[in-house]
Design an enzyme around this catalytic site. Structure first.
Site, PDB file in Angstrom:
ATOM      1  N   ASN A 112      -0.285   5.773   1.350  1.00  0.00           N
ATOM      2  CA  ASN A 112       0.833   6.543   1.887  1.00  0.00           C
ATOM      3  C   ASN A 112       1.390   7.635   0.978  1.00  0.00           C
ATOM      4  O   ASN A 112       1.494   8.788   1.389  1.00  0.00           O
ATOM      5  CB  ASN A 112       1.952   5.574   2.264  1.00  0.00           C
ATOM      6  CG  ASN A 112       1.819   5.179   3.701  1.00  0.00           C
ATOM      7  OD1 ASN A 112       1.843   6.054   4.566  1.00  0.00           O
ATOM      8  ND2 ASN A 112       1.650   3.902   3.967  1.00  0.00           N
ATOM      9  N   ASP A 136      -2.986  -2.592   2.325  1.00  0.00           N
ATOM     10  CA  ASP A 136      -1.840  -2.823   3.218  1.00  0.00           C
ATOM     11  C   ASP A 136      -2.142  -2.437   4.672  1.00  0.00           C
ATOM     12  O   ASP A 136      -1.429  -2.875   5.584  1.00  0.00           O
ATOM     13  CB  ASP A 136      -0.619  -2.024   2.738  1.00  0.00           C
ATOM     14  CG  ASP A 136      -0.236  -2.352   1.306  1.00  0.00           C
ATOM     15  OD1 ASP A 136      -0.603  -3.445   0.840  1.00  0.00           O
ATOM     16  OD2 ASP A 136       0.422  -1.517   0.657  1.00  0.00           O
ATOM     17  N   GLY A 179       1.214  -6.510   0.772  1.00  0.00           N
ATOM     18  CA  GLY A 179       1.302  -5.708   2.005  1.00  0.00           C
ATOM     19  C   GLY A 179       2.446  -4.724   1.983  1.00  0.00           C
ATOM     20  O   GLY A 179       2.668  -4.014   2.958  1.00  0.00           O
TER      21      GLY A 179
HETATM   22  O1  F6P Z   1      -0.135  -0.820  -1.867  1.00  0.00           O
HETATM   23  C1  F6P Z   1      -0.904  -1.841  -2.369  1.00  0.00           C
HETATM   24  C2  F6P Z   1      -0.066  -2.863  -3.081  1.00  0.00           C
HETATM   25  O2  F6P Z   1      -0.911  -3.858  -3.589  1.00  0.00           O
HETATM   26  C3  F6P Z   1       1.040  -3.486  -2.237  1.00  0.00           C
HETATM   27  O3  F6P Z   1       0.553  -4.472  -1.359  1.00  0.00           O
HETATM   28  C4  F6P Z   1       1.964  -3.979  -3.300  1.00  0.00           C
HETATM   29  O4  F6P Z   1       3.288  -4.061  -2.816  1.00  0.00           O
HETATM   30  C5  F6P Z   1       1.854  -2.927  -4.370  1.00  0.00           C
HETATM   31  O5  F6P Z   1       0.618  -2.271  -4.160  1.00  0.00           O
HETATM   32  C6  F6P Z   1       1.897  -3.451  -5.776  1.00  0.00           C
HETATM   33  O6  F6P Z   1       1.936  -2.364  -6.620  1.00  0.00           O
HETATM   34  P1  F6P Z   1       1.607  -2.393  -8.173  1.00  0.00           P
HETATM   35  O7  F6P Z   1       0.122  -2.527  -8.315  1.00  0.00           O
HETATM   36  O8  F6P Z   1       2.103  -1.080  -8.668  1.00  0.00           O
HETATM   37  O9  F6P Z   1       2.310  -3.575  -8.750  1.00  0.00           O
END
Ligand code: F6P
Length: 357
Positions: A112, A136, A179
């Site tokens: 996104n 997601d 997600g």
């Molecule tokens: O967008 C993918 C995702 O894994 C989400 O499901 C989760 O909320 C986020 O990224 C976690 O982000 P980070 O890897 O920055 O902790």
């Protein structure tokens, strides 16, 4: 001759490499001569002109490899117009890199946030083709994103493992599934693993309904209950709060995430032993599943075709079982959420799955 810049941005996921390989193989198999510039660590590579020159052989042997050979990072869209700590205009810097290298286009793989920036670069006059990645599955304009099916497999395996131990101990088990703000992953992994209760952000839950379901199972002789909770799940009360108040509530909460809050509430109301398991980033890791390998290769191949045709400003998506080209302005800034009235939700309810509503 085509000069292509390529980057992966945002959280990684399975099949990023497979998708890039799909693009490059398609170009390499054409009559066009191609130069590939791989920008390192997402938009940062484009901003700070950090890249490596790649040939098609660099994309050999990576179909099954998880992660991204280019590295990735998060460059938030909301601060993209703000200068960096040294006063650098990030958007201008990206444009300069593009023009300095005389690129014909950028191939951008992301979710996104990445798509918002990709659309901005398009508006700034750069040629952009994007590919939809994220576990997601929340990107607008495509029925499916790559990474999603692989993550469903991992989350399903995690819940399957929990199932046997929950049954042995007669416990209530919560598995928290990633997600972000949507429930696609939890809904699919929950259904695939036979979860009894599925809590997703799109269907705010009432804890009393969750407790009723556990007690109903107890009465029916089931010794355990499995609850798949999306990391973004929200109670009916919290859903009524303003964004600001909800943020404050989360900051002040003694619980590390929603699952622990749900667990404490169940424990308090039922006296049952409740355990929480959080598979976390495992869900984004490892080798892509066969579906994602094929899917990402198909999307990559279409992106390669678009470059050869000089068609820019699109995300390659998947609609009604067809690979499609979706204008970037239609994708950027929109979230694809689970419709609480979708047939899959109705079917899940017919199967006896409780959504806490
Ligand atoms: O967008 C993918 C995702 O894994 C989400 O499901 C989760 O909320 C986020 O990224 C976690 O982000 P980070 O890897 O920055 O902790």
């Amino acid at each position: 001759m085509k000069r292509i810049g390529m980057l992966t941005s945002g959280g990684d996921c399975q099949a990023l490499n497979a998708a890039m390989r799909g693009v490059v193989k398609t170009l390499a198999n054409s009559d066009e001569k191609v130069e590939i510039y791989g920008f390192l660590d997402g938009y940062k590579g484009l901003i700070y002109s950090k890249f490596c020159m790649l040939t098609s052989s660099d994309f050999s042997g990576i179909l099954t490899k998880g992660g991204t050979i280019l590295g990735t990072s998060r460059t938030p869209f909301k601060t993209i117009r703000e200068p960096d700590e040294n006063g650098l205009d990030k958007v201008e810097a990206m444009k300069q890199t593009y023009y300095k290298l005389q690129l014909d286009c950028l191939v951008i793989l992301g979710g996104n946030g990445t798509h918002k920036t990709a659309n901005l670069l398009r508006q700034e006059g750069l040629n952009v083709v994007t590919l939809p990645k994220t576990i997601d599955n929340d990107l607008w304009g495509t029925d499916m994103t790559f990474g999603f099916q692989s993550a469903v497999n991992i989350a399903t395996d995690a819940i399957d493992c929990i199932h046997t131990t929950a049954a042995s101990h007669g416990r209530v088990f919560i598995v928290e599934v990633m997600g972000h703000k949507v429930g696609w992953l939890t809904l699919n992994a929950g259904m695939a693993s036979g979860a009894d209760i599925i809590l997703i952000p799109e269907i705010p839950y009432d804890i009393e309904k969750v407790v009723d379901k556990i007690e109903e199972r107890d009465k029916n002789g089931s010794r355990f209950t499995i609850i798949a909770v999306a990391e973004g799940a929200i109670s009916k009360q919290d859903a009524k709060l303003s964004k600001k108040d909800y943020k404050k509530k989360k900051e002040d909460s003694p619980y590390p995430s929603v699952s622990y809050e749900v667990a404490a509430e169940i424990q308090e109301r039922t006296g049952r032993e409740v355990r929480v398991t959080v598979p976390g980033h495992m869900q984004r890791g490892g080798s892509p599943c066969p579906y994602d390998r094929v899917f990402a290769s198909r999307l990559g191949s279409e992106a390669g075709k678009m470059i050869l045709d000089g068609k820019y400003g699109f995300m390659v998506g998947y609609k009604n079982r067809e690979i499609v080209r979706v204008p970037l302005e239609d994708v950027a800034g929109k979230l694809k959420t689970v419709d609480p009235d979708a047939t899959i939700v109705k079917e899940a309810k017919l199967l006896g799955i409780c959504f806490g509503d």
